[in-house]
Design a protein around this motif. Sequence first.
Motif, PDB file in Angstrom:
ATOM      1  N   ALA A   1       3.610  10.274  -1.135  1.00 26.75           N
ATOM      2  CA  ALA A   1       3.174   9.005  -0.566  1.00 26.75           C
ATOM      3  C   ALA A   1       1.691   8.751  -0.842  1.00 26.75           C
ATOM      4  O   ALA A   1       1.286   7.635  -1.189  1.00 26.75           O
ATOM      5  N   GLU A   2       0.875   9.798  -0.698  1.00 30.94           N
ATOM      6  CA  GLU A   2      -0.554   9.653  -0.954  1.00 30.94           C
ATOM      7  C   GLU A   2      -0.836   9.446  -2.442  1.00 30.94           C
ATOM      8  O   GLU A   2      -1.709   8.660  -2.813  1.00 30.94           O
ATOM      9  N   ALA A   3      -0.088  10.166  -3.297  1.00 28.45           N
ATOM     10  CA  ALA A   3      -0.317  10.055  -4.740  1.00 28.45           C
ATOM     11  C   ALA A   3      -0.036   8.650  -5.253  1.00 28.45           C
ATOM     12  O   ALA A   3      -0.731   8.146  -6.145  1.00 28.45           O
ATOM     13  N   PHE A   4       0.954   7.981  -4.669  1.00 27.53           N
ATOM     14  CA  PHE A   4       1.319   6.642  -5.132  1.00 27.53           C
ATOM     15  C   PHE A   4       0.309   5.571  -4.703  1.00 27.53           C
ATOM     16  O   PHE A   4       0.406   4.424  -5.110  1.00 27.53           O
ATOM     17  N   LYS A   5      -0.662   5.951  -3.863  1.00 25.62           N
ATOM     18  CA  LYS A   5      -1.658   4.987  -3.405  1.00 25.62           C
ATOM     19  C   LYS A   5      -2.960   5.045  -4.213  1.00 25.62           C
ATOM     20  O   LYS A   5      -3.882   4.275  -3.954  1.00 25.62           O
ATOM     21  N   THR A   6      -3.052   5.967  -5.172  1.00 21.38           N
ATOM     22  CA  THR A   6      -4.351   6.230  -5.801  1.00 21.38           C
ATOM     23  C   THR A   6      -4.797   5.162  -6.799  1.00 21.38           C
ATOM     24  O   THR A   6      -5.991   4.990  -7.025  1.00 21.38           O
ATOM     25  N   SER A   7      -3.894   4.449  -7.430  1.00 18.43           N
ATOM     26  CA  SER A   7      -4.290   3.429  -8.417  1.00 18.43           C
ATOM     27  C   SER A   7      -3.159   2.429  -8.606  1.00 18.43           C
ATOM     28  O   SER A   7      -2.043   2.626  -8.125  1.00 18.43           O
ATOM     29  N   TRP A   8      -3.451   1.365  -9.354  1.00 15.73           N
ATOM     30  CA  TRP A   8      -2.395   0.380  -9.596  1.00 15.73           C
ATOM     31  C   TRP A   8      -1.299   0.938 -10.470  1.00 15.73           C
ATOM     32  O   TRP A   8      -0.133   0.548 -10.363  1.00 15.73           O
ATOM     33  N   LEU A   9      -1.644   1.928 -11.330  1.00 11.05           N
ATOM     34  CA  LEU A   9      -0.609   2.554 -12.157  1.00 11.05           C
ATOM     35  C   LEU A   9       0.363   3.380 -11.298  1.00 11.05           C
ATOM     36  O   LEU A   9       1.574   3.365 -11.531  1.00 11.05           O
ATOM     37  N   THR A  10      -0.196   4.108 -10.331  1.00 12.33           N
ATOM     38  CA  THR A  10       0.692   4.904  -9.472  1.00 12.33           C
ATOM     39  C   THR A  10       1.544   3.999  -8.584  1.00 12.33           C
ATOM     40  O   THR A  10       2.690   4.321  -8.279  1.00 12.33           O
ATOM     41  N   ARG A  11       0.968   2.852  -8.181  1.00  9.81           N
ATOM     42  CA  ARG A  11       1.772   1.904  -7.401  1.00  9.81           C
ATOM     43  C   ARG A  11       2.911   1.339  -8.248  1.00  9.81           C
ATOM     44  O   ARG A  11       4.022   1.138  -7.765  1.00  9.81           O
TER      45      ARG A  11
END
Length: 351
Positions: free
Chosen positions: A254-264
């Motif tokens: 969940a935290e990793a997917f918040k790090t940048s627009w690419l991860t989102r």
Amino acid sequence: MTERPVIALDVMGGDGGVAVVIAAAELARERYPRLMFRLYGPEALIRAELAKAPRIAAEAVIIHTDTKVLGTDKPSQVIRRGRGTSMGLAIEAVRAGEAHAVVSAGNTGALMSMAYLSLRTMEGIDRPALAALLPTLKNDSVVLDLGANTECDAENLVQFAVMGAVFARTVLGVERPRVALLNIGEEELKGTDELKEAAALLRAVALPMEFMGFVEGDKIGQGDVDVIVTDGFSGNIALKTAEGTGKLVTGLLAEAFKTSWLTRLGYLLSRGALRALRAHLDPNAHNGAVMLGLNGLVVKSHGGANVRGFANAIGVAHDLVVADVARRISDDLANFRAHRPGPAALETAAR
């Protein structure tokens, strides 16, 4: 086979209280139309919830009590005053033959203590064991003991293996469960004397299981065995570690997917897989630990279980009642005792 399984429900146990328990019973009745219930708790609250549960309302039996076991109660306190509680009365219904099983989401220590004192152990069983399902990379695995016995000898471990194999055949549908003892290594020379003796006994007698020897803690999640046997001290640590690891993994993702627009963007593309992972690790999907080895079935639900989770715990109770699990355990133990090797044969086999 029991045609109409009767389940005693402690409606005052758990975080969700009466509303969750009654809604779960309604859902379980939808899945298993022949289920019947005895409901232990405050009658007015139960009747109010039964108005929303037409499947069970007509046949459910209500036994009124305003007294419940608190989550903060110590087993010693509950033993003295617990007989009139919703948990105590539900257990007593099994002992008296009024119900085939009890399901509670209440205080685990109190449930185990009262159930042991009321129901006692089956013939041939020295100690009961708490068994539950854990998710793996393949199918679910049965793990026992999960906290009922902090210290176990070889006889206890063999009895746990027999009970766990019966549980796996009933709940997982595995004809010959693969059984292993939890150890610090897979080599035969590793581990305590109790583990080595239990392994020798399980290898020496032909039981309806496939004994795989030892398994290490890091292999539990691989799903290469169906039943993992250990003492309650190690088993409880393994269970809590597995649950904590599941929360860690989902939290890190969940935290990793918040790090940048690419991860989102990656999250949007992988939502289906993430939902499947969350569902696989959801404790409600594996809810329902069982106290095996008593003269009566006792199922412990997670205290925070939702309606689906508590219904799953009721489903575990239903399956064990219908399968006549107590008779199967007795038959397998009798077979073990009849073919058990003597000390000399065990010593020779160990060389």
